[in-house]
Design a protein around this motif. Structure first.
Motif, PDB file in Angstrom:
ATOM      1  N   PHE A  35       8.148  -0.516 -16.184  1.00  0.00           N
ATOM      2  CA  PHE A  35       7.627  -1.556 -16.389  1.00  0.00           C
ATOM      3  C   PHE A  35       7.594  -2.674 -15.363  1.00  0.00           C
ATOM      4  N   MET A  36       8.695  -2.848 -14.586  1.00  0.00           N
ATOM      5  CA  MET A  36       8.788  -3.744 -13.487  1.00  0.00           C
ATOM      6  C   MET A  36       8.205  -3.073 -12.336  1.00  0.00           C
ATOM      7  N   SER A  37       8.279  -1.864 -12.133  1.00  0.00           N
ATOM      8  CA  SER A  37       7.965  -1.120 -10.871  1.00  0.00           C
ATOM      9  C   SER A  37       6.230  -0.968 -10.831  1.00  0.00           C
ATOM     10  N   THR A  38       5.669  -1.448 -11.940  1.00  0.00           N
ATOM     11  CA  THR A  38       4.079  -1.195 -12.165  1.00  0.00           C
ATOM     12  C   THR A  38       3.574  -2.439 -11.158  1.00  0.00           C
ATOM     13  N   THR A  39       4.256  -3.535 -11.143  1.00  0.00           N
ATOM     14  CA  THR A  39       3.649  -4.637 -10.672  1.00  0.00           C
ATOM     15  C   THR A  39       4.257  -5.409  -9.375  1.00  0.00           C
ATOM     16  N   ILE A  40       5.690  -5.396  -9.642  1.00  0.00           N
ATOM     17  CA  ILE A  40       6.403  -6.402  -8.714  1.00  0.00           C
ATOM     18  C   ILE A  40       6.361  -5.769  -7.325  1.00  0.00           C
ATOM     19  N   PRO A  41       6.648  -4.662  -7.041  1.00  0.00           N
ATOM     20  CA  PRO A  41       6.693  -3.960  -5.790  1.00  0.00           C
ATOM     21  C   PRO A  41       5.241  -4.061  -4.793  1.00  0.00           C
ATOM     22  N   LYS A  42       3.990  -3.948  -5.412  1.00  0.00           N
ATOM     23  CA  LYS A  42       2.750  -4.373  -4.844  1.00  0.00           C
ATOM     24  C   LYS A  42       2.692  -5.764  -4.537  1.00  0.00           C
ATOM     25  N   MET A  43       3.341  -6.670  -5.413  1.00  0.00           N
ATOM     26  CA  MET A  43       3.249  -8.107  -5.088  1.00  0.00           C
ATOM     27  C   MET A  43       4.267  -8.475  -3.902  1.00  0.00           C
ATOM     28  N   LEU A  44       5.424  -7.488  -3.699  1.00  0.00           N
ATOM     29  CA  LEU A  44       6.246  -7.845  -2.485  1.00  0.00           C
ATOM     30  C   LEU A  44       5.648  -7.523  -1.341  1.00  0.00           C
ATOM     31  N   VAL A  45       4.889  -6.158  -1.574  1.00  0.00           N
ATOM     32  CA  VAL A  45       4.529  -5.689  -0.117  1.00  0.00           C
ATOM     33  C   VAL A  45       3.332  -6.444   0.333  1.00  0.00           C
ATOM     34  N   ASN A  46       2.462  -6.967  -0.860  1.00  0.00           N
ATOM     35  CA  ASN A  46       1.401  -7.780  -0.251  1.00  0.00           C
ATOM     36  C   ASN A  46       1.847  -8.939   0.471  1.00  0.00           C
ATOM     37  N   HIS A  47       2.894  -9.444   0.083  1.00  0.00           N
ATOM     38  CA  HIS A  47       3.515 -10.796   0.518  1.00  0.00           C
ATOM     39  C   HIS A  47       4.055 -10.541   2.236  1.00  0.00           C
ATOM     40  N   LEU A  48       4.729  -9.369   2.158  1.00  0.00           N
ATOM     41  CA  LEU A  48       5.350  -8.968   3.530  1.00  0.00           C
ATOM     42  C   LEU A  48       4.101  -8.555   4.570  1.00  0.00           C
ATOM     43  N   CYS A  49       3.161  -8.039   4.243  1.00  0.00           N
ATOM     44  CA  CYS A  49       1.951  -7.670   5.050  1.00  0.00           C
ATOM     45  C   CYS A  49       0.939  -8.595   5.098  1.00  0.00           C
ATOM     46  N   GLY A  50       1.030  -9.613   4.308  1.00  0.00           N
ATOM     47  CA  GLY A  50      -0.140 -10.516   4.367  1.00  0.00           C
ATOM     48  C   GLY A  50      -1.286 -10.134   3.790  1.00  0.00           C
ATOM     49  N   LEU A  51      -1.077  -9.031   2.852  1.00  0.00           N
ATOM     50  CA  LEU A  51      -2.430  -8.619   2.053  1.00  0.00           C
ATOM     51  C   LEU A  51      -2.291  -9.223   0.729  1.00  0.00           C
ATOM     52  N   THR A  52      -3.714  -9.301   0.230  1.00  0.00           N
ATOM     53  CA  THR A  52      -4.031  -9.897  -1.011  1.00  0.00           C
ATOM     54  C   THR A  52      -4.837  -8.544  -1.882  1.00  0.00           C
ATOM     55  N   THR A  53      -5.143  -7.943  -1.331  1.00  0.00           N
ATOM     56  CA  THR A  53      -6.171  -6.810  -1.867  1.00  0.00           C
ATOM     57  C   THR A  53      -5.518  -5.665  -2.519  1.00  0.00           C
ATOM     58  N   ILE A  54      -6.329  -5.296  -3.336  1.00  0.00           N
ATOM     59  CA  ILE A  54      -6.028  -4.168  -4.114  1.00  0.00           C
ATOM     60  C   ILE A  54      -7.379  -3.206  -4.471  1.00  0.00           C
ATOM     61  N   SER A  55      -7.410  -2.039  -4.251  1.00  0.00           N
ATOM     62  CA  SER A  55      -8.537  -1.331  -4.553  1.00  0.00           C
ATOM     63  C   SER A  55      -9.120  -1.229  -5.953  1.00  0.00           C
ATOM     64  N   PHE A  56     -10.304  -1.110  -6.240  1.00  0.00           N
ATOM     65  CA  PHE A  56     -10.493  -0.928  -7.676  1.00  0.00           C
ATOM     66  C   PHE A  56      -9.865   0.095  -8.574  1.00  0.00           C
ATOM     67  N   SER A  57      -9.841   1.112  -8.161  1.00  0.00           N
ATOM     68  CA  SER A  57      -9.096   2.474  -8.669  1.00  0.00           C
ATOM     69  C   SER A  57      -7.596   2.099  -8.759  1.00  0.00           C
ATOM     70  N   ALA A  58      -6.911   1.623  -7.756  1.00  0.00           N
ATOM     71  CA  ALA A  58      -5.689   1.094  -7.873  1.00  0.00           C
ATOM     72  C   ALA A  58      -5.234   0.158  -8.835  1.00  0.00           C
ATOM     73  N   CYS A  59      -6.133  -0.740  -8.961  1.00  0.00           N
ATOM     74  CA  CYS A  59      -6.140  -1.966 -10.034  1.00  0.00           C
ATOM     75  C   CYS A  59      -6.007  -1.354 -11.468  1.00  0.00           C
ATOM     76  N   LEU A  60      -7.279  -0.506 -11.680  1.00  0.00           N
ATOM     77  CA  LEU A  60      -7.219   0.179 -12.907  1.00  0.00           C
ATOM     78  C   LEU A  60      -5.844   1.117 -13.128  1.00  0.00           C
TER      79      LEU A  60
END
Length: 311
Positions: A71-96
């Protein structure tokens, strides 16, 4: 309806737009995620390696720990990676995909909590028949059914979401939340909103009713125990489970089953942080601190040889 479009990616606005707050929230999220994964993993290892904990109650606890890690690994790692890499985007398929697994693990978590309440009811109210009733097959079914049901529910929401069009691709959240995506859509979302209640309602309501139905006779049985020490032992056995129930159901109901007029982005975000980060992180600590057997197994894991067999 001219603004409708099928977006190729979404922009996750995150927990805050302020740089200092973002840095603080990143550090806090990282600590919560690391603590939660480590605590739940240690709980699973302690239960697996200690033969004394090979009972239905600890079987359910280990499955809850596994669900919490997922449950935690579904959302938090993506948020942490986005912050470290300066990215805020997620593809439509990855979002679904993220939404699918978030709903699946969350719904399975809710149903598993009711199975754990049923287990405690049998252990306290029918101790003589407990071993007979809670056989291997029944324990397996009480875990498999929530997993299958949760994935079917999540599949319905994901398939319906994939056919919506969106006016904007900016999600005011740190992950692809079902409610947040529905609010962004320019399509008719009446079916989606109805199914949030029709499918999500029973998962929460039936689970909650099962838990209350289990704990009411437990409370009556415990109250009749003549020994104060025995009464406290029985209460402490179920205390950790009740703490998890209050944290989990309280925040989920606050986000998904309150009138839309009472919702604010900040309030929903705070409640979501509670059940996506705080609750999974607290679960292993609640169980280890409230349970002497599990506490002893964790000590063996650190200072002893878990593989050693008694003479």
């Amino acid at each position: 309806m001219d603004n409708q479009t099928q977006v190729s990616e979404f922009v996750l606005l995150g927990l805050s737009q302020q740089p200092l707050q973002r840095q603080l929230l990143f550090s806090l999220s990282f600590i919560l995620y690391l603590s939660g994964c480590l605590g739940n993993l240690l709980t699973i290892l302690a239960i697996i390696l200690d033969p004394h904990l090979h009972s239905p109650m600890y079987f359910f606890i280990s499955n809850l720990s596994l669900l919490d890690i997922c449950f935690m690994s579904t959302t938090i790692p993506k948020m942490l990676v986005n912050h470290l890499c300066g990215l805020t985007t997620i593809s439509f398929s990855a979002c679904l995909a993220q939404m699918y697994f978030f709903i699946a693990f969350g719904a399975a978590d809710s149903m598993l909590l009711s199975a754990m309440a049923y287990d405690r009811y049998l252990a306290i109210c029918s101790p003589l028949h407990y071993v007979t009733i809670m056989g291997v097959l029944r324990c397996a079914l009480l875990v498999v059914i929530p997993w299958i049901s949760a994935n079917l529910i999540s599949m319905v929401h994901t398939l319906l979401m994939s056919h919506l069009s969106f006016c904007t691709n900016r999600i005011p959240h740190f992950f692809c939340d079902l409610n947040a995506l529905i609010k962004l859509s320019c399509s008719d979302t009446q079916v989606n909103e109805m199914l949030v209640l029709v499918l999500g309602g029973p998962v929460v309501l039936i689970s909650f009713v099962c838990i209350m139905a289990s704990y009411t006779p437990i409370a009556v049985a415990v109250w009749k125990v003549p020994s104060v020490q025995g009464r406290w032992k029985a209460f402490s056995t179920c205390g950790s489970h009740l703490c998890v129930i209050c944290l989990f159901y309280g925040t989920v109901i606050g986000v998904y089953f309150n009138p839309a007029s009472t919702h604010t982005t900040q309030r929903d975000m705070a409640a979501t942080v509670m059940y996506t980060m705080v609750t999974p992180m607290l679960n292993p600590f609640i169980y280890s601190l409230r349970n002497q057997d599990l506490k002893g197994a964790l000590k063996k894991l650190f200072i002893g040889n878990p593989f050693a067999k008694p003479l």
